[in-house]
Design a protein around this motif. Structure first.
Motif, short mmCIF file in Angstrom:
data_model
loop_
_atom_site.label_atom_id
_atom_site.label_comp_id
_atom_site.label_asym_id
_atom_site.label_seq_id
_atom_site.Cartn_x
_atom_site.Cartn_y
_atom_site.Cartn_z
N ASP A 268 4.22 -27.40 16.91
CA ASP A 268 3.17 -27.54 17.91
C ASP A 268 2.27 -28.74 17.65
OD1 ASP A 268 3.92 -25.44 19.52
OD2 ASP A 268 2.54 -23.99 18.61
N LEU A 269 2.26 -29.24 16.41
CA LEU A 269 1.44 -30.42 16.11
C LEU A 269 1.91 -31.64 16.89
CD1 LEU A 269 0.98 -30.05 12.24
CD2 LEU A 269 -0.65 -29.47 14.06
N ALA A 270 3.14 -31.63 17.37
CA ALA A 270 3.68 -32.77 18.12
C ALA A 270 3.43 -32.65 19.63
CB ALA A 270 5.16 -32.93 17.84
N ARG A 271 2.73 -31.63 20.05
CA ARG A 271 2.46 -31.49 21.50
C ARG A 271 1.64 -32.64 22.06
NH1 ARG A 271 2.74 -26.16 24.23
NH2 ARG A 271 3.90 -24.86 22.78
N GLY A 272 0.66 -33.11 21.30
CA GLY A 272 -0.24 -34.14 21.83
C GLY A 272 0.04 -35.54 21.32
N LEU B 57 0.94 -34.39 6.91
CA LEU B 57 0.45 -34.21 5.55
C LEU B 57 -1.00 -33.75 5.52
CD1 LEU B 57 2.03 -37.26 3.71
CD2 LEU B 57 2.93 -34.94 3.97
N ALA B 58 -1.73 -33.95 6.60
CA ALA B 58 -3.16 -33.61 6.63
C ALA B 58 -3.40 -32.13 6.91
CB ALA B 58 -3.88 -34.46 7.67
N ARG B 59 -2.39 -31.44 7.42
CA ARG B 59 -2.58 -30.05 7.83
C ARG B 59 -1.53 -29.15 7.21
NH1 ARG B 59 -3.54 -30.04 14.10
NH2 ARG B 59 -3.91 -27.85 13.63
N ASP B 60 -1.79 -27.87 7.28
CA ASP B 60 -0.82 -26.89 6.80
C ASP B 60 0.35 -26.83 7.77
OD1 ASP B 60 -2.36 -26.26 4.60
OD2 ASP B 60 -3.46 -24.70 5.67
N LEU B 61 1.47 -26.29 7.29
CA LEU B 61 2.63 -26.12 8.15
C LEU B 61 2.25 -25.27 9.37
CD1 LEU B 61 5.52 -25.41 5.64
CD2 LEU B 61 5.08 -27.50 6.89
N GLU B 62 2.74 -25.67 10.49
CA GLU B 62 2.47 -24.95 11.73
C GLU B 62 3.74 -24.92 12.55
OE1 GLU B 62 -0.30 -25.71 15.61
OE2 GLU B 62 -1.22 -26.01 13.65
N GLY B 63 4.18 -23.72 12.85
CA GLY B 63 5.39 -23.57 13.65
C GLY B 63 5.16 -23.95 15.10
N GLY B 64 6.06 -23.57 15.92
CA GLY B 64 5.98 -23.88 17.34
C GLY B 64 6.90 -22.97 18.09
N HIS B 65 7.71 -23.57 18.91
CA HIS B 65 8.67 -22.82 19.70
C HIS B 65 9.57 -22.01 18.76
CE1 HIS B 65 11.13 -22.18 23.32
NE2 HIS B 65 12.13 -22.13 22.45
N PRO B 66 9.66 -20.69 18.94
CA PRO B 66 10.47 -19.88 18.03
C PRO B 66 11.97 -20.01 18.32
CG PRO B 66 9.49 -18.49 19.71
CD PRO B 66 8.99 -19.88 19.95
N PHE B 67 12.71 -20.47 17.36
CA PHE B 67 14.17 -20.61 17.48
C PHE B 67 14.90 -19.52 16.69
CE2 PHE B 67 12.92 -24.87 18.77
CZ PHE B 67 13.79 -25.11 19.81
N THR B 68 14.13 -18.71 15.94
CA THR B 68 14.74 -17.67 15.12
C THR B 68 13.97 -16.37 15.31
OG1 THR B 68 13.34 -17.95 13.15
CG2 THR B 68 15.23 -19.44 13.37
N GLY B 69 14.40 -15.34 14.60
CA GLY B 69 13.70 -14.07 14.62
C GLY B 69 12.63 -13.97 13.55
N TYR B 70 12.44 -15.01 12.76
CA TYR B 70 11.40 -15.00 11.74
C TYR B 70 10.03 -15.16 12.39
CZ TYR B 70 14.89 -15.24 8.10
OH TYR B 70 15.94 -14.96 7.27
N MET B 71 9.00 -14.70 11.66
CA MET B 71 7.65 -14.78 12.20
C MET B 71 7.30 -16.23 12.54
SD MET B 71 4.15 -13.30 10.56
CE MET B 71 3.76 -14.60 9.42
N MET B 72 7.69 -17.15 11.68
CA MET B 72 7.44 -18.57 11.93
C MET B 72 8.65 -19.36 11.44
SD MET B 72 3.49 -18.91 10.72
CE MET B 72 3.16 -20.51 11.47
N ASP B 73 8.99 -20.39 12.17
CA ASP B 73 10.01 -21.32 11.71
C ASP B 73 9.62 -22.70 12.18
OD1 ASP B 73 11.81 -22.02 14.26
OD2 ASP B 73 11.44 -19.86 14.32
#
Length: 191
Positions: free
Chosen positions: A144-148, A155-171
């Motif tokens: 989702d960081l690439a939306r804008g 490197l400045a932020r923590d990992l942040e998922g986006g569109h879910p491609f798996t059944g995991y809580m975040m990927d």
């Protein structure tokens, strides 16, 4: 971005240093279709081998789902259109930062890449892995960081998922596309 002069031993060493200790999927495949998304789907389904015969990371945890008949496990069944709809383009520099970030844990990372003593070595390994795809490669992410922006500071932020491609809580995924190969690098919040 380095040239395609990366060899198998250099690739494997960088791959293991960067991603072996985290829950990741990292595989490459050939470009066989005009639409690169079709080639990525083939990598996710494991229906193609690395065109150079180089190492991959594909956790044993995923084997159970494949044995149950889900070739793309842990990835959801999808079409090329579904795949493209959930991805955003990013620059080569952002791709290096994102791949470097996949070397850290999702939450409570004691040493995120931005503050690690070995930050430059981690970035160098990411450059080596992506260098395989050459200077004309294009990169896509599910973040989702690439939306804008096509150059978010991963490197400045923590990992942040986006569109879910798996059944995991975040990927979180990164895809590299060159004229003759695709690479898929995916991290999972499996803690």
């Amino acid at each position: 971005m380095p040239s395609r002069s990366v060899d198998a031993a250099t690739w494997e060493a960088a791959l293991l240093r960067l991603l072996e200790d985290v829950f990741t999927f990292a595989r490459s495949g050939p470009r066989l279709h005009e639409d690169w998304a079709e080639d990525v789907l083939a990598v996710l389904e494991r229906s193609v081998a690395d065109p150079r015969g180089w190492s991959a990371l594909d956790p044993e945890t995923f084997k159970e789902g494949r044995e149950a008949g889900f070739r793309s496990h842990p990835f959801r069944a999808m079409t090329a259109e579904d795949l493209r709809a959930g991805l955003r383009p990013i620059t080569a520099g952002a791709a290096v930062e994102l791949l470097s970030s996949l070397a850290q844990e999702w939450f409570f990372e004691g040493s995120p890449i931005r503050s690690r003593e070995d930050r430059e070595a981690v970035l160098a390994d990411a450059r080596t892995l992506l260098g395989r795809f050459g200077p004309d490669a294009v990169f896509w992410t599910s973040s989702d960081l690439a939306r804008g922006s096509d150059a978010p500071d991963f490197l400045a932020r923590d990992l942040e998922g986006g569109h879910p491609f798996t059944g995991y809580m975040m990927d979180l995924g990164l895809i590299a596309v060159s004229a003759d190969e695709v690479g898929v690098f995916w991290s999972f919040n499996a803690n």
